[in-house]
Design an enzyme around this catalytic site. Structure first.
Site, PDB file in Angstrom:
ATOM      1  CB  SER A   1      19.866 -34.967  16.345  1.00 35.27           C
ATOM      2  OG  SER A   1      21.087 -34.429  15.868  1.00 35.27           O
TER       3      SER A   1
ATOM      4  CE1 TYR B   1      21.833 -32.726  11.307  1.00 30.82           C
ATOM      5  CE2 TYR B   1      23.234 -33.364  13.139  1.00 30.82           C
ATOM      6  CZ  TYR B   1      22.032 -33.434  12.475  1.00 30.82           C
ATOM      7  OH  TYR B   1      21.008 -34.213  12.984  1.00 30.82           O
TER       8      TYR B   1
ATOM      9  CB  THR C   1      12.271 -39.472   7.221  1.00 33.18           C
ATOM     10  OG1 THR C   1      13.652 -39.646   6.857  1.00 33.18           O
ATOM     11  CG2 THR C   1      12.183 -38.957   8.655  1.00 33.18           C
TER      12      THR C   1
END
Length: 286
Positions: free
Chosen positions: A153, A165, A200
């Site tokens: 991402s 992250y 999702t």
């Protein structure tokens, strides 16, 4: 009907992007292996099991094989790839999607005020993609046309959920470039695919809790199958090797290939808001 006799492995496919990607790649004649830890509903906080994914794949006409695998354990990964080697002798597409989403990832505040366990995303995510690729490499070399895709991402470029992250996403992007260097003479392509916000099971729980707040986000979000549609087109691209070692927004590749999402719409690229993908040293890989 022409059959696609591709051998595919999608990691982390009990639900979410992994399940969606596997479904999008499910063509008659293909054999899709899916890894996951969840064997029964209720084993995880979110719905979905590796067996449910297999059933959904087979409903689309492809053969599906579950591989119960915890990507924190390298030996389990080695055994999973050994199964594919024994049964198929090759691997055409590897999608590195397994990701451990730690509790507290989206909490506000600086990283030192969040759980130290957030760094687990560097294990199942960054490290696990390396391990899967390591054990898959000999099988990819036996393919007439091999492709490795790291799902990623824009968090690899902009601030998103904090440094753990971001480091994980930046790591799989650079890993795709460097693995492409090693694979190039063998005709195996490696790319990193930046997915947008996906619908999702995890995201929809948040959206459904406050529909008014997230209405715009839902409208622009991609289905979990959308990255798989892009991967399918990417694999069929005769110029695939020219893309190896690079990072792409899924939405931008879809526009190039003339694709739309399963709702018939092309999701917008987040480039204007999140920035452009990194460009690594082409001189090494061209």
């Amino acid at each position: 009907m022409k059959q696609d006799k591709r051998i595919i492995l999608v990691t982390g496919a009990s639900r979410g992007a992994g399940k969606g990607i596997a479904l999008a790649l499910a063509k008659p004649g293909s054999t899709i292996y899916v890894t996951g830890r969840t064997q029964s509903e209720g084993d995880a906080a979110l719905p979905g099991t590796v067996y449910a994914t297999v059933e959904a794949i087979e409903e689309r006409g492809a053969k599906a094989i579950p591989l119960i695998c915890d990507h924190r354990d390298d030996e389990q990964v080695r055994k999973a790839l050994a199964v594919i080697e024994a049964e198929q002798g090759r691997l055409d597409i590897l999608v590195n999607n397994a990701l451990l989403v730690p509790e507290g990832l989206t909490l506000p505040g600086p990283f030192w005020e969040k759980p130290l366990a957030l760094q687990d995303i560097l294990n199942v995510g960054l490290r696990s993609s390396y391990v899967s690729s390591y054990y898959a490499a000999p099988l990819l070399l036996k393919s007439a046309k091999g492709l490795v895709v790291n799902t990623s991402s824009a968090g690899g470029r902009c601030y998103m959920h904090g440094p753990a992250y971001g480091a994980g996403k930046a790591g799989v992007d650079k890993m795709a470039h460097d693995m492409a260097v090693d694979f190039r003479s063998h005709g195996v392509a490696v790319v990193s695919l930046w997915m947008g916000l996906l619908k999702t099971e995890r995201s929809m729980q948040v959206f459904d809790a406050q529909p008014e707040l997230y209405a715009d986000a839902v409208a622009a979000a991609e289905s979990p199958e959308f990255p798989g549609l892009v991967i399918d087109a990417l694999y069929r691209d005769e110029a695939l090797m020219s893309r190896s070692g690079k990072v792409f927004y899924a939405a931008e590749l879809a526009e190039e290939y003339g694709l739309v999402d399963i709702d018939g719409k092309l999701p917008p690229s987040p480039r204007a808001m999140l920035g452009k993908p990194p460009k690594f040293n082409d001189a090494i890989v061209e």
